[in-house]
Design a protein around this motif. Structure first.
Motif, PDB file in Angstrom:
ATOM      1  N   GLY A  90       0.816  -1.209   0.000  1.00 19.30           N
ATOM      2  CA  GLY A  90       0.000   0.000   0.000  1.00 19.30           C
ATOM      3  C   GLY A  90       0.850   1.258   0.000  1.00 19.30           C
ATOM      4  N   ALA A  91       1.948   1.250   0.753  1.00 25.06           N
ATOM      5  CA  ALA A  91       2.853   2.407   0.769  1.00 25.06           C
ATOM      6  C   ALA A  91       3.492   2.597  -0.605  1.00 25.06           C
ATOM      7  CB  ALA A  91       3.921   2.224   1.839  1.00 25.06           C
ATOM      8  N   TYR A  92       3.842   1.494  -1.255  1.00 28.53           N
ATOM      9  CA  TYR A  92       4.388   1.588  -2.609  1.00 28.53           C
ATOM     10  C   TYR A  92       3.354   2.202  -3.558  1.00 28.53           C
ATOM     11  CZ  TYR A  92       5.800   0.171  -7.265  1.00 28.53           C
ATOM     12  OH  TYR A  92       6.105   0.189  -8.601  1.00 28.53           O
ATOM     13  N   GLN A  93       2.104   1.732  -3.444  1.00 25.47           N
ATOM     14  CA  GLN A  93       1.058   2.269  -4.323  1.00 25.47           C
ATOM     15  C   GLN A  93       0.830   3.757  -4.097  1.00 25.47           C
ATOM     16  OE1 GLN A  93      -2.287  -0.433  -3.643  1.00 25.47           O
ATOM     17  NE2 GLN A  93      -2.021  -1.124  -5.746  1.00 25.47           N
ATOM     18  N   THR A  94       0.791   4.183  -2.841  1.00 22.75           N
ATOM     19  CA  THR A  94       0.568   5.611  -2.586  1.00 22.75           C
ATOM     20  C   THR A  94       1.786   6.442  -2.957  1.00 22.75           C
ATOM     21  OG1 THR A  94       1.186   5.381  -0.256  1.00 22.75           O
ATOM     22  CG2 THR A  94      -1.152   5.276  -0.778  1.00 22.75           C
ATOM     23  N   SER A  95       2.966   5.823  -2.974  1.00 20.55           N
ATOM     24  CA  SER A  95       4.155   6.536  -3.448  1.00 20.55           C
ATOM     25  C   SER A  95       4.074   6.759  -4.959  1.00 20.55           C
ATOM     26  CB  SER A  95       5.428   5.757  -3.105  1.00 20.55           C
ATOM     27  OG  SER A  95       5.612   5.691  -1.710  1.00 20.55           O
ATOM     28  N   GLN A  96       3.472   5.822  -5.667  1.00 20.90           N
ATOM     29  CA  GLN A  96       3.321   5.947  -7.119  1.00 20.90           C
ATOM     30  C   GLN A  96       2.177   6.877  -7.495  1.00 20.90           C
ATOM     31  OE1 GLN A  96       5.615   4.480  -9.247  1.00 20.90           O
ATOM     32  NE2 GLN A  96       6.558   4.098  -7.268  1.00 20.90           N
ATOM     33  N   ASP A  97       1.060   6.782  -6.763  1.00 20.46           N
ATOM     34  CA  ASP A  97      -0.128   7.592  -7.018  1.00 20.46           C
ATOM     35  C   ASP A  97      -0.763   7.937  -5.677  1.00 20.46           C
ATOM     36  OD1 ASP A  97      -2.513   8.772  -7.761  1.00 20.46           O
ATOM     37  OD2 ASP A  97      -3.322   6.989  -8.750  1.00 20.46           O
ATOM     38  N   PRO A  98      -0.638   9.181  -5.213  1.00 17.34           N
ATOM     39  CA  PRO A  98      -1.135   9.549  -3.882  1.00 17.34           C
ATOM     40  C   PRO A  98      -2.626   9.296  -3.670  1.00 17.34           C
ATOM     41  CG  PRO A  98       0.293  11.262  -4.741  1.00 17.34           C
ATOM     42  CD  PRO A  98       0.067  10.276  -5.859  1.00 17.34           C
ATOM     43  N   LYS A  99      -3.399   9.141  -4.736  1.00 16.18           N
ATOM     44  CA  LYS A  99      -4.836   8.872  -4.590  1.00 16.18           C
ATOM     45  C   LYS A  99      -5.144   7.390  -4.413  1.00 16.18           C
ATOM     46  CE  LYS A  99      -5.328  11.261  -8.294  1.00 16.18           C
ATOM     47  NZ  LYS A  99      -5.811  11.685  -9.573  1.00 16.18           N
ATOM     48  N   ASN A 100      -4.166   6.526  -4.640  1.00 19.42           N
ATOM     49  CA  ASN A 100      -4.368   5.082  -4.578  1.00 19.42           C
ATOM     50  C   ASN A 100      -4.089   4.586  -3.152  1.00 19.42           C
ATOM     51  OD1 ASN A 100      -4.767   2.441  -5.210  1.00 19.42           O
ATOM     52  ND2 ASN A 100      -3.062   2.277  -6.630  1.00 19.42           N
ATOM     53  N   ILE A 101      -5.056   4.813  -2.264  1.00 13.28           N
ATOM     54  CA  ILE A 101      -4.861   4.524  -0.839  1.00 13.28           C
ATOM     55  C   ILE A 101      -5.582   3.272  -0.373  1.00 13.28           C
ATOM     56  CG2 ILE A 101      -4.546   6.962  -0.292  1.00 13.28           C
ATOM     57  CD1 ILE A 101      -7.460   6.811   0.850  1.00 13.28           C
TER      58      ILE A 101
END
Length: 108
Positions: free
Chosen positions: A45-56
């Motif tokens: 999840g941290a990787y995803q939010t690092s790539q796209d801040p809206k992807n939480i």
């Protein structure tokens, strides 16, 4: 360039290390499995939010689930370690993610 979600990675490390410590101290295989599973989900999840801040959504699911489970364990046992610590960290992550959801999109 996107900002790295350091808080999310720190939370993931805390959860995973808690599972490892539970295994080392008490020989608890369920603690190890849950810690690694939820730590891995929080890290993803941290990787995803690092790539796209809206992807939480993965971070939200992992921290919400842990807040509920460990919050109930803390309520029943009143033990700060590990239940209170993980429940508190999970609630802080939920607050961080909630604040991110409420932010207005930035204009370029």
């Amino acid at each position: 360039m996107m900002a790295v979600d350091w808080a999310g990675y720190g939370y993931a490390a805390l959860v995973a290390s808690g599972g490892v410590i539970g295994y080392v101290k008490a020989g608890s295989v369920p603690s190890l499995a849950a810690g690694l599973l939820f730590g891995g989900l929080a890290g993803f999840g941290a990787y995803q939010t690092s790539q796209d801040p809206k992807n939480i959504w993965v971070s939200l699911a992992a921290s919400g689930t842990l807040a509920a489970i460990m919050g109930k364990r803390f309520y029943n046992s009143h033990k700060i370690i590990p239940a209170g610590l993980i429940a508190g960290a999970s609630v802080l992550m939920l607050a961080k993610l909630g604040a991110r959801m409420l932010q207005k999109p930035q204009q370029s």
